[in-house]
Design a protein around this motif. Structure first.
Motif, PDB file in Angstrom:
ATOM      1  N   UNK A  58       0.862  -1.192   0.000  1.00 56.80           N
ATOM      2  CA  UNK A  58       0.000   0.000   0.000  1.00 56.80           C
ATOM      3  C   UNK A  58       0.898   1.242   0.000  1.00 56.80           C
ATOM      4  N   UNK A  59       1.436   1.543  -1.173  1.00 53.52           N
ATOM      5  CA  UNK A  59       2.366   2.660  -1.326  1.00 53.52           C
ATOM      6  C   UNK A  59       1.834   3.733  -2.277  1.00 53.52           C
ATOM      7  N   UNK A  60       0.558   3.622  -2.666  1.00 51.94           N
ATOM      8  CA  UNK A  60      -0.102   4.701  -3.400  1.00 51.94           C
ATOM      9  C   UNK A  60      -1.425   5.006  -2.718  1.00 51.94           C
ATOM     10  N   UNK A  61      -1.875   6.208  -2.852  1.00 54.54           N
ATOM     11  CA  UNK A  61      -3.139   6.595  -2.224  1.00 54.54           C
ATOM     12  C   UNK A  61      -4.317   5.873  -2.870  1.00 54.54           C
ATOM     13  N   UNK A  62      -4.198   5.522  -4.135  1.00 53.71           N
ATOM     14  CA  UNK A  62      -5.260   4.766  -4.806  1.00 53.71           C
ATOM     15  C   UNK A  62      -5.395   3.376  -4.199  1.00 53.71           C
ATOM     16  N   UNK A  63      -4.280   2.710  -3.939  1.00 53.91           N
ATOM     17  CA  UNK A  63      -4.328   1.387  -3.311  1.00 53.91           C
ATOM     18  C   UNK A  63      -4.850   1.470  -1.877  1.00 53.91           C
ATOM     19  N   UNK A  64      -4.513   2.545  -1.181  1.00 49.85           N
ATOM     20  CA  UNK A  64      -5.030   2.738   0.174  1.00 49.85           C
ATOM     21  C   UNK A  64      -6.550   2.858   0.151  1.00 49.85           C
ATOM     22  N   UNK A  65      -7.083   3.614  -0.793  1.00 51.35           N
ATOM     23  CA  UNK A  65      -8.542   3.761  -0.918  1.00 51.35           C
ATOM     24  C   UNK A  65      -9.194   2.426  -1.242  1.00 51.35           C
ATOM     25  N   UNK A  66      -8.559   1.612  -2.077  1.00 55.81           N
ATOM     26  CA  UNK A  66      -9.101   0.288  -2.405  1.00 55.81           C
ATOM     27  C   UNK A  66      -9.152  -0.608  -1.173  1.00 55.81           C
ATOM     28  N   UNK A  67      -8.145  -0.506  -0.332  1.00 60.28           N
ATOM     29  CA  UNK A  67      -8.115  -1.336   0.877  1.00 60.28           C
ATOM     30  C   UNK A  67      -9.234  -0.938   1.839  1.00 60.28           C
ATOM     31  N   UNK A  68      -9.474   0.358   1.996  1.00 65.39           N
ATOM     32  CA  UNK A  68     -10.599   0.795   2.825  1.00 65.39           C
ATOM     33  C   UNK A  68     -11.922   0.295   2.261  1.00 65.39           C
ATOM     34  N   UNK A  69     -12.062   0.338   0.952  1.00 66.36           N
ATOM     35  CA  UNK A  69     -13.307  -0.135   0.329  1.00 66.36           C
ATOM     36  C   UNK A  69     -13.503  -1.629   0.577  1.00 66.36           C
ATOM     37  N   UNK A  70     -12.400  -2.390   0.568  1.00 64.80           N
ATOM     38  CA  UNK A  70     -12.490  -3.833   0.797  1.00 64.80           C
ATOM     39  C   UNK A  70     -12.889  -4.165   2.233  1.00 64.80           C
ATOM     40  N   UNK A  71     -12.571  -3.286   3.163  1.00 61.14           N
ATOM     41  CA  UNK A  71     -12.877  -3.536   4.582  1.00 61.14           C
ATOM     42  C   UNK A  71     -14.324  -3.234   4.936  1.00 61.14           C
ATOM     43  N   UNK A  72     -14.965  -2.368   4.178  1.00 56.89           N
ATOM     44  CA  UNK A  72     -16.306  -1.904   4.543  1.00 56.89           C
ATOM     45  C   UNK A  72     -17.291  -3.071   4.607  1.00 56.89           C
TER      46      UNK A  72
END
Length: 440
Positions: free
Chosen positions: A96-110
């Protein structure tokens, strides 16, 4: 819900009181509260009621390594252990070294996490501009691996490190081990043993010197640039010299210890071998005692787990092939209570270091305390109960624990997440209730 007859341990006090929960938050704390019409009453029976633990260092393995664990399975184990909030590390696949990947990870947790969650952003040698653009509520902090790591996450370029400590808008959180020192120690171990290195050599390979050298660099960079720094999983008595005893408020540089480094030492390799291989390594009995003293002196500010599951098959490999890390999040509170009962810690300190201090240091909004207006993240503990750790009751996806066969001297009775029962008497409620953590 009205929780009655609770023995609340919170903010350095112990109080007999009732707690009224409404709309997910603690509405009232008082000696006796009359239940409003339609309220479910839960009798705590005089047992310990604590704030839910905030574990600021876990590896739940999603995305990319979900054969070991994932956000659903490991958060399920977390609430069974009284952990109601966790911060997950960025060394995933992809990292998780880009802000786009960080946003994807949050979406996966919801909708899939039983506990509340926040995620770290990962530093690399080539993402300084992404780091500089981070927003306060976007990640819990920046994770910098100043030692060996997987993939692209070892930051070993001095110019990049300077840039990170100078420009990062968030707190910098570091894993401190010096890779060149470790490589030399590995070569020496190979020369002596070949590939069949015994697990008890791990603290000699991941040595005191490797830890000290890297921590010295991190602290010096933070002091030079005025960076807010939090050093993870300290393991040596020698490194304690870098950190100040006393209340955490106002500290620029803080440090944590993990439960396994407080509860285990190098003698445990004989029985557990690679099952307790972790980075940085579990070290000597003298180091363990020094860490415990530092917790009580407020030199160590936070207690966490570094929960890091691997499959039993992976752990059964030879030393250099067996990955580092062990699963702990289901049993961390019980391990700390075991230390309390042995006289090595006290319960008020445990609550402070594992609940209050992580909330304060990371700026968690409305969590980490039993307070009116705060989210009702709570754990009820039977201090007279017992928990026998057995494969039949281990909830980690990897299915094993280094504590198997041990009986811990307390029992998690119930856990509330955002005012809803998430766990009760051996059963995790089926609906994940975790929310994304917000920061102030």
């Amino acid at each position: 819900m009205l929780i009655t007859n609770a023995h609340i341990i919170n903010e350095e006090h112990e109080t007999a009181a009732d707690i009224l929960i409404k709309n997910g938050r603690i509405e009232k704390i008082a000696k006796q509260i009359s239940a409003p019409a339609g309220t479910v009453v839960y009798d705590a029976k005089g047992q310990w009621l604590l704030p839910g633990l905030i574990d600021d260092q876990v590896h739940f393995r999603e995305p990319g390594l979900t054969h070991k664990g994932d956000l659903y399975t490991e958060s399920r184990a977390a609430v069974a252990g009284g952990v109601t909030t966790y911060f997950d590390m960025p060394n995933n696949k992809p990292a998780i070294t880009t802000r786009a990947l960080l946003a994807e990870k949050y979406a996966a947790a919801q909708g899939r996490s039983f506990a509340n969650y926040a995620f770290y952003f990962g530093a690399a040698n080539d993402n300084l501009e992404e780091i500089a653009a981070l927003q306060r509520d976007e990640a819990c902090a920046l994770k910098v691996f100043m030692g060996a790591s997987t993939g692209n996450m070892l930051v070993d370029d001095p110019k990049v490190l300077e840039g990170i400590f100078r420009r990062c808008p968030l707190m910098v959180v570091t894993h401190c081990e010096d890779t060149p020192t470790i490589k030399l120690n590995e070569e020496a171990a190979r020369a002596k043993y070949g590939e069949d290195v015994p697990a008890w050599e791990h603290p000699n390979i991941r040595s005191v010197e490797a830890c000290y050298k890297s921590t010295e660099l991190a602290v010096s960079l933070a002091k030079k640039h005025g960076t807010q720094l939090h050093v993870l999983h300290l393991t040596t008595a020698r490194e304690l010299a870098f950190f100040t005893a006393g209340p955490m408020a106002g500290k620029q540089i803080t440090v944590e210890a993990c439960v396994h480094h407080l509860a285990m030492d190098a003698r445990d390799y004989a029985a557990l071998g690679n099952l307790i291989k972790c980075n940085p390594a579990i070290k000597t009995p003298e180091d363990r005692k020094a860490l415990l003293r530092a917790v009580m002196q407020d030199r160590i500010d936070i207690i966490a787990t570094d929960h890091a599951p691997h499959t039993a098959e992976e752990k059964a490999q030879s030393y250099f092939k067996a990955p580092s890390g062990l699963p702990l999040v289901q049993h961390s509170l019980l391990m700390l209570i075991d230390l309390v009962k042995k006289g090595e810690l006290n319960m008020r300190t445990v609550v402070h270091k594992a609940c209050h201090a992580p909330a304060d240091r990371f700026g968690v909004k409305d969590r980490g305390y039993v307070r009116e207006g705060y989210w009702a993240d709570l754990v009820l503990v039977d201090p007279h109960g017992q928990t026998h750790v057995h494969p039949s009751n281990i909830l980690y996806k990897c299915g094993w624990s280094p504590l198997e066969g041990r009986t811990l001297p307390a029992r998690i009775v119930a856990t509330w997440v955002n005012g809803e029962l998430a766990y009760e008497n051996g059963t995790v409620h089926p609906q994940p209730r975790g929310q994304r953590v917000r920061f102030v």
